[in-house]
Design an enzyme around this catalytic site. Structure first.
Site, PDB file in Angstrom:
ATOM      1  N   ASP A  93      59.645  15.457 -50.266  1.00  7.68           N
ATOM      2  CA  ASP A  93      60.206  16.670 -50.404  1.00  7.68           C
ATOM      3  C   ASP A  93      59.764  17.508 -49.079  1.00  7.68           C
ATOM      4  OD1 ASP A  93      60.796  19.349 -50.727  1.00  7.68           O
ATOM      5  OD2 ASP A  93      59.760  19.620 -52.634  1.00  7.68           O
TER       6      ASP A  93
ATOM      7  N   ASN B  55      67.671  17.497 -40.548  1.00  9.53           N
ATOM      8  CA  ASN B  55      69.137  17.387 -41.202  1.00  9.53           C
ATOM      9  C   ASN B  55      68.951  18.117 -42.727  1.00  9.53           C
ATOM     10  OD1 ASN B  55      71.729  16.227 -41.819  1.00  9.53           O
ATOM     11  ND2 ASN B  55      70.586  15.011 -43.377  1.00  9.53           N
TER      12      ASN B  55
ATOM     13  N   SER C 209      75.040  25.093 -38.879  1.00  7.71           N
ATOM     14  CA  SER C 209      76.244  25.051 -39.813  1.00  7.71           C
ATOM     15  C   SER C 209      77.193  25.978 -39.139  1.00  7.71           C
ATOM     16  CB  SER C 209      76.124  25.320 -41.205  1.00  7.71           C
ATOM     17  OG  SER C 209      77.231  25.719 -41.877  1.00  7.71           O
TER      18      SER C 209
ATOM     19  N   TYR D 186      71.949  31.421 -46.649  1.00  3.17           N
ATOM     20  CA  TYR D 186      72.276  30.062 -46.091  1.00  3.17           C
ATOM     21  C   TYR D 186      72.755  30.210 -44.760  1.00  3.17           C
ATOM     22  CZ  TYR D 186      74.725  25.786 -45.148  1.00  3.17           C
ATOM     23  OH  TYR D 186      74.997  24.570 -44.626  1.00  3.17           O
TER      24      TYR D 186
END
Length: 253
Positions: free
Chosen positions: A64, A91, A139, A152
């Site tokens: 984790d 990633n 992103s 996010y």
């Protein structure tokens, strides 16, 4: 093109599916030795066995990445298994797109701090490498305000800022740092497959925004990641590589 990866040692977090899995496979196909981690122990074993079958050294652990001690132990163990570290690819994402404190906490622990801790833990080995690189998966949500707001997108933007700072700081040591910002990427078990199945209206809206009429495959993103991380891209640092099929409208200057 020879990417100069034969015999290099690469660590990838989240290497059992999607972009991370394809990165691991391409690195291995290019002759690099690869270490991966993910939470699912069975998936880690299956992925590691598949990488070994390509004729390279491969190492995997169930981790984790939000667990600082576990992540640091994996880095140390991976460096021992591979004989060092030349490249790291951060990633993993919590994919925390809700608008609540839990999303902020998850995004900070997973997207942000796992990347920082991976870099810090790997640094003693990166400093010894003559082809050291750091590649963080950001992103397009870090460039534009979209449905993933606020946590996010905020942390994905922060990763670009962090990598740019690392690039400036580490350039004299020959250590490169870059980010890759994928657009919508569809793969089995991924977020967009889940949205397609559980929120078809949002999926249809997202598809309509893709000028190419489709989403990316994970291998299309992974090829960019591997090139950017490789010695073939030795003078590229502090760059945010957007791979989105012209999805985003902002001009990157």
């Amino acid at each position: 093109m020879d990417l100069g990866l034969k015999g290099r040692r690469v660590l990838i977090t989240g290497g059992t599916k999607g972009i991370g899995r394809h990165c691991a496979e391409i690195f291995a196909d290019e002759g690099a030795h690869v270490a991966i981690c993910a939470r699912d122990a069975d998936a880690v074993k299956a992925s590691t066995d598949a990488l070994k079958a390509k004729g390279v050294t491969a190492y995997g652990e169930a981790v984790d990445v939000a667990d600082k001690a576990a992540l640091e132990t994996w880095v140390t163990d991976a460096a021992g298994a591979l004989g060092g570290i030349d490249m790291v690819v951060a990633n993993v994402s919590a994919l925390a797109v809700a608008d609540d404190e839990a999303a902020w906490e998850a995004g900070f622990a997973v997207d942000m701090m796992h990347s920082v801790r991976l870099v810090n833990a790997a640094m003693p080995w990166l400093e010894k490498s003559d082809a050291a690189s750091i590649t963080l998966i950001s992103s397009v949500s870090g460039r534009e305000i979209d449905f993933t707001r606020p946590a996010y997108g905020a942390f994905k933007a922060a990763l670009v800022h962090y990598a740019q700072g690392q690039a400036m700081k580490l350039a004299p040591q020959g250590i490169r740092a870059n980010t890759v910002s994928p657009g919508n990427t569809y793969f089995e078990g991924g977020i967009w497959q889940s949205i397609e199945q559980n929120n078809p209206e949002l999926f249809a809206e997202a598809m309509s925004l893709n000028p190419m009429g489709r989403m990316a495959g994970p291998e299309e993103i992974a090829r960019g990641v591997v090139f950017l991380a490789s010695p073939a891209s030795a003078f590229t640092t502090g760059t945010n590589l957007v791979i989105d099929g012209a999805l985003t409208k902002g001009v990157q200057l």
